[in-house]
Design an enzyme around this catalytic site. Sequence first.
Site, PDB file in Angstrom:
ATOM      1  N   CYS A   1       0.852  -1.198   0.000  1.00  0.00           N
ATOM      2  CA  CYS A   1       0.000   0.000   0.000  1.00  0.00           C
ATOM      3  C   CYS A   1       0.881   1.239   0.000  1.00  0.00           C
ATOM      4  CB  CYS A   1      -0.904   0.031   1.226  1.00  0.00           C
ATOM      5  SG  CYS A   1      -1.824  -1.483   1.539  1.00  0.00           S
TER       6      CYS A   1
ATOM      7  N   CYS B   1       2.323   3.309  -3.127  1.00  0.00           N
ATOM      8  CA  CYS B   1       1.574   4.396  -3.772  1.00  0.00           C
ATOM      9  C   CYS B   1       1.048   5.431  -2.792  1.00  0.00           C
ATOM     10  CB  CYS B   1       0.412   3.831  -4.572  1.00  0.00           C
ATOM     11  SG  CYS B   1       0.944   2.688  -5.857  1.00  0.00           S
ATOM     12  N   HIS B   2       0.669   4.970  -1.605  1.00  0.00           N
ATOM     13  CA  HIS B   2       0.126   5.914  -0.609  1.00  0.00           C
ATOM     14  C   HIS B   2       1.206   6.123   0.438  1.00  0.00           C
ATOM     15  CE1 HIS B   2      -3.883   5.265  -2.270  1.00  0.00           C
ATOM     16  NE2 HIS B   2      -3.733   3.975  -2.127  1.00  0.00           N
TER      17      HIS B   2
ATOM     18  N   CYS C   1     -35.128  -2.531  13.122  1.00  0.00           N
ATOM     19  CA  CYS C   1     -33.999  -1.772  13.669  1.00  0.00           C
ATOM     20  C   CYS C   1     -34.545  -0.472  14.257  1.00  0.00           C
ATOM     21  CB  CYS C   1     -33.004  -1.398  12.578  1.00  0.00           C
ATOM     22  SG  CYS C   1     -32.541  -2.687  11.406  1.00  0.00           S
TER      23      CYS C   1
ATOM     24  N   CYS D   1     -36.078  -0.271  17.877  1.00  0.00           N
ATOM     25  CA  CYS D   1     -35.154  -0.091  18.997  1.00  0.00           C
ATOM     26  C   CYS D   1     -34.341   1.200  18.876  1.00  0.00           C
ATOM     27  CB  CYS D   1     -34.202  -1.286  19.084  1.00  0.00           C
ATOM     28  SG  CYS D   1     -35.014  -2.743  19.792  1.00  0.00           S
ATOM     29  N   HIS D   2     -33.706   1.392  17.711  1.00  0.00           N
ATOM     30  CA  HIS D   2     -32.683   2.442  17.625  1.00  0.00           C
ATOM     31  C   HIS D   2     -33.211   3.828  17.274  1.00  0.00           C
ATOM     32  CE1 HIS D   2     -29.412  -0.181  18.500  1.00  0.00           C
ATOM     33  NE2 HIS D   2     -29.748  -1.021  17.545  1.00  0.00           N
TER      34      HIS D   2
ATOM     35  N   CYS E   1     -27.480  -7.966  16.166  1.00  0.00           N
ATOM     36  CA  CYS E   1     -28.810  -7.415  16.454  1.00  0.00           C
ATOM     37  C   CYS E   1     -29.900  -8.287  15.846  1.00  0.00           C
ATOM     38  CB  CYS E   1     -28.921  -5.987  15.922  1.00  0.00           C
ATOM     39  SG  CYS E   1     -28.041  -4.790  16.954  1.00  0.00           S
TER      40      CYS E   1
HETATM   41  C1  HEC Z   1     -34.299  -5.388  20.353  1.00  0.00           C
HETATM   42  C2  HEC Z   1     -33.722  -4.125  20.070  1.00  0.00           C
HETATM   43  C3  HEC Z   1     -32.769  -4.045  18.877  1.00  0.00           C
HETATM   44  C4  HEC Z   1     -33.068  -4.197  17.550  1.00  0.00           C
HETATM   45  C5  HEC Z   1     -34.390  -4.572  16.919  1.00  0.00           C
HETATM   46  C6  HEC Z   1     -31.848  -3.895  16.831  1.00  0.00           C
HETATM   47  N1  HEC Z   1     -30.854  -3.589  17.715  1.00  0.00           N
HETATM   48 FE1  HEC Z   1     -29.044  -2.827  17.238  1.00  0.00          FE
HETATM   49  N2  HEC Z   1     -28.518  -2.856  19.206  1.00  0.00           N
HETATM   50  C7  HEC Z   1     -29.327  -3.224  20.248  1.00  0.00           C
HETATM   51  C8  HEC Z   1     -28.575  -3.212  21.479  1.00  0.00           C
HETATM   52  C9  HEC Z   1     -29.113  -3.572  22.847  1.00  0.00           C
HETATM   53  C10 HEC Z   1     -27.268  -2.805  21.142  1.00  0.00           C
HETATM   54  C11 HEC Z   1     -26.073  -2.623  22.073  1.00  0.00           C
HETATM   55  C12 HEC Z   1     -26.180  -1.331  22.787  1.00  0.00           C
HETATM   56  C13 HEC Z   1     -26.248  -0.185  21.830  1.00  0.00           C
HETATM   57  O1  HEC Z   1     -25.217   0.314  21.367  1.00  0.00           O
HETATM   58  O2  HEC Z   1     -27.382   0.193  21.459  1.00  0.00           O
HETATM   59  C14 HEC Z   1     -27.280  -2.541  19.712  1.00  0.00           C
HETATM   60  C15 HEC Z   1     -26.216  -2.015  19.000  1.00  0.00           C
HETATM   61  C16 HEC Z   1     -26.246  -1.653  17.672  1.00  0.00           C
HETATM   62  C17 HEC Z   1     -25.202  -0.930  16.973  1.00  0.00           C
HETATM   63  C18 HEC Z   1     -23.879  -0.435  17.570  1.00  0.00           C
HETATM   64  C19 HEC Z   1     -23.966   1.001  18.036  1.00  0.00           C
HETATM   65  C20 HEC Z   1     -22.632   1.542  18.491  1.00  0.00           C
HETATM   66  O3  HEC Z   1     -22.586   2.707  18.940  1.00  0.00           O
HETATM   67  O4  HEC Z   1     -21.620   0.857  18.443  1.00  0.00           O
HETATM   68  C21 HEC Z   1     -25.596  -0.812  15.670  1.00  0.00           C
HETATM   69  C22 HEC Z   1     -24.826  -0.154  14.543  1.00  0.00           C
HETATM   70  C23 HEC Z   1     -26.898  -1.454  15.562  1.00  0.00           C
HETATM   71  N3  HEC Z   1     -27.260  -1.924  16.788  1.00  0.00           N
HETATM   72  C24 HEC Z   1     -27.623  -1.563  14.397  1.00  0.00           C
HETATM   73  C25 HEC Z   1     -28.814  -2.274  14.289  1.00  0.00           C
HETATM   74  C26 HEC Z   1     -29.476  -2.570  13.028  1.00  0.00           C
HETATM   75  C27 HEC Z   1     -28.953  -2.160  11.659  1.00  0.00           C
HETATM   76  C28 HEC Z   1     -30.614  -3.256  13.317  1.00  0.00           C
HETATM   77  C29 HEC Z   1     -31.617  -3.864  12.375  1.00  0.00           C
HETATM   78  C30 HEC Z   1     -31.103  -4.906  11.508  1.00  0.00           C
HETATM   79  C31 HEC Z   1     -30.682  -3.371  14.769  1.00  0.00           C
HETATM   80  N4  HEC Z   1     -29.570  -2.783  15.307  1.00  0.00           N
HETATM   81  C32 HEC Z   1     -31.728  -3.926  15.469  1.00  0.00           C
HETATM   82  C33 HEC Z   1     -30.665  -3.525  20.152  1.00  0.00           C
HETATM   83  C34 HEC Z   1     -31.364  -3.692  18.970  1.00  0.00           C
HETATM   84  C1  HEC Z   2      -0.239   0.963  -7.600  1.00  0.00           C
HETATM   85  C2  HEC Z   2      -0.632   2.045  -6.722  1.00  0.00           C
HETATM   86  C3  HEC Z   2      -1.519   1.719  -5.562  1.00  0.00           C
HETATM   87  C4  HEC Z   2      -1.362   0.744  -4.627  1.00  0.00           C
HETATM   88  C5  HEC Z   2      -0.298  -0.329  -4.551  1.00  0.00           C
HETATM   89  C6  HEC Z   2      -2.451   0.908  -3.667  1.00  0.00           C
HETATM   90  N1  HEC Z   2      -3.223   1.955  -4.051  1.00  0.00           N
HETATM   91 FE1  HEC Z   2      -4.875   2.616  -3.048  1.00  0.00          FE
HETATM   92  N2  HEC Z   2      -5.233   3.947  -4.546  1.00  0.00           N
HETATM   93  C7  HEC Z   2      -4.373   4.226  -5.588  1.00  0.00           C
HETATM   94  C8  HEC Z   2      -4.925   5.326  -6.347  1.00  0.00           C
HETATM   95  C9  HEC Z   2      -4.298   5.944  -7.590  1.00  0.00           C
HETATM   96  C10 HEC Z   2      -6.131   5.701  -5.726  1.00  0.00           C
HETATM   97  C11 HEC Z   2      -7.092   6.845  -6.117  1.00  0.00           C
HETATM   98  C12 HEC Z   2      -8.041   6.439  -7.167  1.00  0.00           C
HETATM   99  C13 HEC Z   2      -9.180   5.605  -6.638  1.00  0.00           C
HETATM  100  O1  HEC Z   2      -9.826   5.986  -5.626  1.00  0.00           O
HETATM  101  O2  HEC Z   2      -9.477   4.524  -7.203  1.00  0.00           O
HETATM  102  C14 HEC Z   2      -6.292   4.793  -4.585  1.00  0.00           C
HETATM  103  C15 HEC Z   2      -7.364   4.843  -3.738  1.00  0.00           C
HETATM  104  C16 HEC Z   2      -7.441   4.148  -2.524  1.00  0.00           C
HETATM  105  C17 HEC Z   2      -8.522   4.278  -1.577  1.00  0.00           C
HETATM  106  C18 HEC Z   2      -9.753   5.145  -1.735  1.00  0.00           C
HETATM  107  C19 HEC Z   2      -9.479   6.558  -1.380  1.00  0.00           C
HETATM  108  C20 HEC Z   2     -10.712   7.429  -1.488  1.00  0.00           C
HETATM  109  O3  HEC Z   2     -10.526   8.655  -1.426  1.00  0.00           O
HETATM  110  O4  HEC Z   2     -11.830   6.923  -1.622  1.00  0.00           O
HETATM  111  C21 HEC Z   2      -8.217   3.465  -0.524  1.00  0.00           C
HETATM  112  C22 HEC Z   2      -9.052   3.269   0.728  1.00  0.00           C
HETATM  113  C23 HEC Z   2      -6.964   2.818  -0.838  1.00  0.00           C
HETATM  114  N3  HEC Z   2      -6.530   3.266  -2.064  1.00  0.00           N
HETATM  115  C24 HEC Z   2      -6.361   1.909  -0.028  1.00  0.00           C
HETATM  116  C25 HEC Z   2      -5.267   1.141  -0.418  1.00  0.00           C
HETATM  117  C26 HEC Z   2      -4.738   0.045   0.351  1.00  0.00           C
HETATM  118  C27 HEC Z   2      -5.282  -0.422   1.685  1.00  0.00           C
HETATM  119  C28 HEC Z   2      -3.689  -0.472  -0.358  1.00  0.00           C
HETATM  120  C29 HEC Z   2      -2.868  -1.684  -0.005  1.00  0.00           C
HETATM  121  C30 HEC Z   2      -3.621  -2.911   0.205  1.00  0.00           C
HETATM  122  C31 HEC Z   2      -3.577   0.317  -1.583  1.00  0.00           C
HETATM  123  N4  HEC Z   2      -4.542   1.292  -1.569  1.00  0.00           N
HETATM  124  C32 HEC Z   2      -2.634   0.108  -2.562  1.00  0.00           C
HETATM  125  C33 HEC Z   2      -3.193   3.584  -5.862  1.00  0.00           C
HETATM  126  C34 HEC Z   2      -2.707   2.490  -5.179  1.00  0.00           C
END
Ligand code: HEC
Ligand code: HEC
Length: 254
Positions: free
Chosen positions: A69, A72-73, A170, A173-174, A215
């Site tokens: 990586c 290039c970066h 989702c 709850c959220h 979840c």
């Molecule tokens: C029954 C209630 C419930 C439902 C339905 C639910 N979640 Fe959660 N979720 C929780 C609890 C409890 C946690 C852990 C505490 C928190 O960060 O809210 C959590 C945590 C999360 C987090 C992490 C938040 C953080 O700050 O790290 C995400 C993202 C999330 N839920 C997304 C979803 C999504 C997307 C769905 C639907 C597919 C979903 N949840 C459905 C209860 C629920």
């Molecule tokens: C040969 C050169 C090259 C190598 C090796 C390379 N990159 Fe890149 N990468 C680029 C160029 C040029 C761009 C900008 C164009 C694009 O977003 O596709 C880019 C874009 C990205 C982006 C998106 C940036 C954005 O603004 O959205 C990420 C994330 C990234 N590279 C991660 C990586 C990681 C992780 C690796 C190693 C596993 C890696 N690159 C290796 C050339 C490279």
Amino acid sequence: MKPLIAALSLLCATVATAEDALAPISGYAFMEPATRELQDDDFLNPAFFLVDKGLALWDQPASNTGLSCRSCHQTIEQDMKGVAARYPQYDLGQSRLMNLEMKINSEIVDRLGGTALAYESEELLALTALIGLQSRQMPMAVDVTVEAQDWLVRGKKIFETKRGQLNLSCKDCHQNHWGEKLRGDTISQGQINAFPIFRLTWGEAGSRHRMFTWCMESIRAAPYGPGSDEYLALELFLAVRGRGLPMEAPGVRR
Ligand code: HEC
Ligand code: HEC
């Protein structure tokens, strides 16, 4: 499982209050002080090993091309600044929505000539954490281009669909019950600004998609797969919903 069901039926009985308009609040605000302290200190933060591992991977040359990586970066702080805050993003070249994990994998495959990392592998979490860190404290700023509109609509629908044995969405709850207690947790707004997180109850780190699965399983719904279109759409919707929240990656949660 019994106490959870009891708590949830209580939830269902309460009338939904807060509707669509939502001032985003980070999950950080709902954590115990001890958990916050872990996130606040990079030396104590149990997710920080991912950053070190990510740095090693960043410099590691691919066996066939010899490129890393860094080839290039050169300055990660500069090149990756604010990048994580802008994903998921519609990629015109690949004609699909991509989150940061997918973008990293496409870089590994297309630019290094390497093999894509498995979703949820420590390596992919590590690179995601490393790149996420370069957006620390920057506001979530996803840009929904025309091509991404359908994904956004789909994500909103998934967020609002009731599912599982407990027939909850989702949103139930959220959006309608954040701030309330559920077992040992305070339900947050379900924001995604801290991922990847180290979740103390998991004893390990996980991605946004792993959290979605947790979840869904807790309401006894069949989860989608990590990296699935459904989770990507959901992730985009949540990124839009959380716009402006400061990025906290890599975060710590209960
Ligand atoms: C029954 C209630 C419930 C439902 C339905 C639910 N979640 Fe959660 N979720 C929780 C609890 C409890 C946690 C852990 C505490 C928190 O960060 O809210 C959590 C945590 C999360 C987090 C992490 C938040 C953080 O700050 O790290 C995400 C993202 C999330 N839920 C997304 C979803 C999504 C997307 C769905 C639907 C597919 C979903 N949840 C459905 C209860 C629920
Ligand atoms: C040969 C050169 C090259 C190598 C090796 C390379 N990159 Fe890149 N990468 C680029 C160029 C040029 C761009 C900008 C164009 C694009 O977003 O596709 C880019 C874009 C990205 C982006 C998106 C940036 C954005 O603004 O959205 C990420 C994330 C990234 N590279 C991660 C990586 C990681 C992780 C690796 C190693 C596993 C890696 N690159 C290796 C050339 C490279």
